[in-house]
Design an enzyme around this catalytic site. Structure first.
Site, mmCIF file in Angstrom:
data_model
loop_
_atom_site.group_PDB
_atom_site.id
_atom_site.type_symbol
_atom_site.label_atom_id
_atom_site.label_comp_id
_atom_site.label_asym_id
_atom_site.label_seq_id
_atom_site.Cartn_x
_atom_site.Cartn_y
_atom_site.Cartn_z
ATOM 1 C CE LYS A 224 -0.680 0.636 4.994
ATOM 2 N NZ LYS A 224 -1.681 0.835 6.059
ATOM 3 C CG ASP A 225 3.662 2.136 2.773
ATOM 4 O OD1 ASP A 225 2.595 2.728 3.014
ATOM 5 O OD2 ASP A 225 4.325 1.536 3.640
ATOM 6 N NE ARG A 278 -7.958 3.362 3.359
ATOM 7 C CZ ARG A 278 -8.191 2.595 4.414
ATOM 8 N NH1 ARG A 278 -9.403 2.143 4.653
ATOM 9 N NH2 ARG A 278 -7.222 2.282 5.244
ATOM 10 N NE ARG A 279 -6.907 2.754 8.447
ATOM 11 C CZ ARG A 279 -5.609 2.540 8.611
ATOM 12 N NH1 ARG A 279 -4.847 3.472 9.173
ATOM 13 N NH2 ARG A 279 -5.068 1.402 8.226
ATOM 14 N NE ARG A 296 2.878 9.836 9.916
ATOM 15 C CZ ARG A 296 3.840 10.413 9.201
ATOM 16 N NH1 ARG A 296 3.757 11.714 8.914
ATOM 17 N NH2 ARG A 296 4.867 9.721 8.750
ATOM 18 N NE ARG A 302 0.679 5.179 13.593
ATOM 19 C CZ ARG A 302 0.136 5.361 12.416
ATOM 20 N NH1 ARG A 302 -1.171 5.158 12.247
ATOM 21 N NH2 ARG A 302 0.855 5.728 11.380
ATOM 22 C CB CYS A 391 -1.000 8.902 1.120
ATOM 23 S SG CYS A 391 0.059 10.328 0.802
#
Length: 476
Positions: A224-225, A278-279, A296, A302, A391
């Site tokens: 996904k990156d 997106r979230r 981040r 996190r 992104c």
């Protein structure tokens, strides 16, 4: 066929005994060497004079005249046609005291020439017909003949790379594999939201530079990156089997103690931490009473921010794949189904990037490629590429690959995609599927790509371009 390396016309020194010569007319250092194919010259080869750069007379232990190639030319470009004598003039030799030098401690230009030539092979019928540069023998390495896996230095990236290394060792136990970790731009910028950094390849650029220079032989990515358009000369060599691509909710300890484990149960005004637009966009539409703040850092960071006594977060949103791989499953409060949140393109999959045309590394990776995962992610990446997503664009996807009927050899690839406004005020969703019959995987990939492009066009027809244009204006 292997090559023998000569340092001059008069001596037969191995490549690591090359001496540097400086040409006053050029104003800089210059490495000269000759590459001699370890084979007899073709029967119809014409003798050449001693002064021709393209030839070398028989010397000590030589069976006869053999064609020679200047390695500085080989390092400059890949040659697909025979080379004739080249008009190169050697600078006069300057006497220098002899120094003992380690085989792989030559100056940088010399190292580049060695890397470009040390594994070159030449055909007797066409000495310059095939001159690949195999940078896996990079002279800066402790073991120049090992295969080096490049990756980010984060804990999750290292886990994924060690996972790939373990799979490679299972299938190729005779080969030495090593890992080289690097820090990328995305790892360094931790105080700015990803959608505001304003550049692509945040987590891949430095790794791709190392791949191009031959410092690593392949790169292990979270797919996904990886941008949907790779730099010239780079390709995805394999896609490792995908983990569950869904997103999860990690509740703060204070809510877990009260038995509140779902987003639906959080009080109005609760703060969710996420760095994904997106979230944020999808959940704003479904839970307008919740607030969203950027967070981040790696997973450990996190979790620490969420568990701190003065934490501003009531919950954080993460990908299930990363949480599961680092064995934080016990912290998962809720797994979000596709109806609640569609996942990111390529989420949960591991992509391996290599140099285009590197047949050696591609052969090593054949055992890792998971065809169902490749089909699904190929479709998703085509969808994202058509919509020019990244992104900073809230694109959501969900793909399924299932048999058409029980026991049927024909499979159906189902694809659901969406584009959502940043504030959640609007969302466009579309769904398509395609049948994949037969065993031609390349044809299946073409059908999967076509499905992704078709779904993107379907969203545009429904008005997605208006949302995408507004997002571009917002991000400027």
């Amino acid at each position: 066929m292997p090559l023998t390396f000569w340092a001059s016309r008069q001596t037969q020194r191995p490549i690591w005994q090359l001496k540097e010569r400086r040409a006053g007319t050029v104003g800089g250092g210059m490495w000269m060497a000759w590459l001699q194919p370890c084979c007899s010259a073709p029967p119809n080869a014409q003798p050449q004079s001693r002064n021709s750069i393209g030839s070398r007379p028989a010397g000590r232990g030589e069976p006869g005249r053999r064609p020679l190639l200047p390695c500085c030319f080989l390092a400059a470009q890949s040659v697909s046609a025979p080379l004739g004598p080249l008009p190169l003039r050697l600078p006069p030799r300057r006497p220098r005291p002899r120094k003992k030098r380690s085989p792989f401690k030559a100056p940088s230009l010399g190292r580049a020439l060695i890397s470009a030539c040390i594994r070159t092979s030449v055909s007797p019928q066409n000495p310059a017909s095939s001159l690949p540069i195999a940078m896996s023998d990079h002279p800066d390495r402790a073991n120049p003949f090992s295969i080096v896996l490049g990756t980010r230095e984060s804990q999750l990236a290292m886990w994924q790379t060690k996972h790939v290394l373990g799979l490679l060792q299972q299938h190729h136990p005779e080969t030495d594999f090593t890992i080289k970790g690097m820090t990328t731009t995305g790892d360094q910028i931790l105080n700015v939201a990803l959608n505001k950094v304003g550049t692509k390849a945040l987590f891949t650029k430095e790794l791709e530079v190392a791949l191009e220079l031959g410092e690593v032989d392949l790169i292990v990515h979270s797919l996904k990156d990886v941008p949907t358009t790779l730099p010239e000369g780079m390709v995805l060599g394999a896609t490792v089997e995908r983990e569950d691509p869904r997103d999860v909710v990690i509740m703060a300890p204070k809510w877990v103690e009260q038995g509140i484990l779902r987003l639906e149960d959080l009080p109005k005004g609760s703060v969710l931490g996420t760095s994904s637009v997106r979230r944020t966009a999808q959940l704003k539409r479904r839970f307008p009473g919740l607030l969203f703040h950027d967070i981040r850092g790696n997973l450990n960071t996190r979790f620490a921010k969420l568990d701190a006594p003065d934490s501003p977060y009531d919950a954080i949103l993460l990908a299930y794949a990363g949480v599961h791989r680092l064995e934080w499953d016990h912290r998962i409060s809720q797994i979000l189904e596709p109806e609640q949140m569609q996942h990111a393109v390529g989420q949960g999959a591991i992509g391996i990037e290599i140099r285009e045309g590197d047949a050696k590394i591609q052969t090593y990776l054949e055992c890792l490629n998971h065809k169902p995962t490749q089909l699904r992610t190929f479709c998703e990446r085509a969808f994202m590429r058509r919509l020019e997503g990244g992104c900073s664009v809230p694109l959501g996807v969900w793909t399924e690959l299932r048999p058409k009927e029980q026991g049927s050899a024909v499979q159906v690839l189902k694809f659901v995609g969406s584009v959502c406004a940043l504030d959640g005020s609007d969302e466009i969703v579309s769904e398509l599927e395609v049948e994949l019959g037969g065993e031609d995987h390349q044809h299946h990939l073409e059908l999967a790509q076509g499905l992704g492009l078709q779904l993107a066009d379907s969203l545009i027809e429904k008005g997605a371009r208006v949302i995408l244009d507004s997002i571009k204006v917002h991000n400027k």
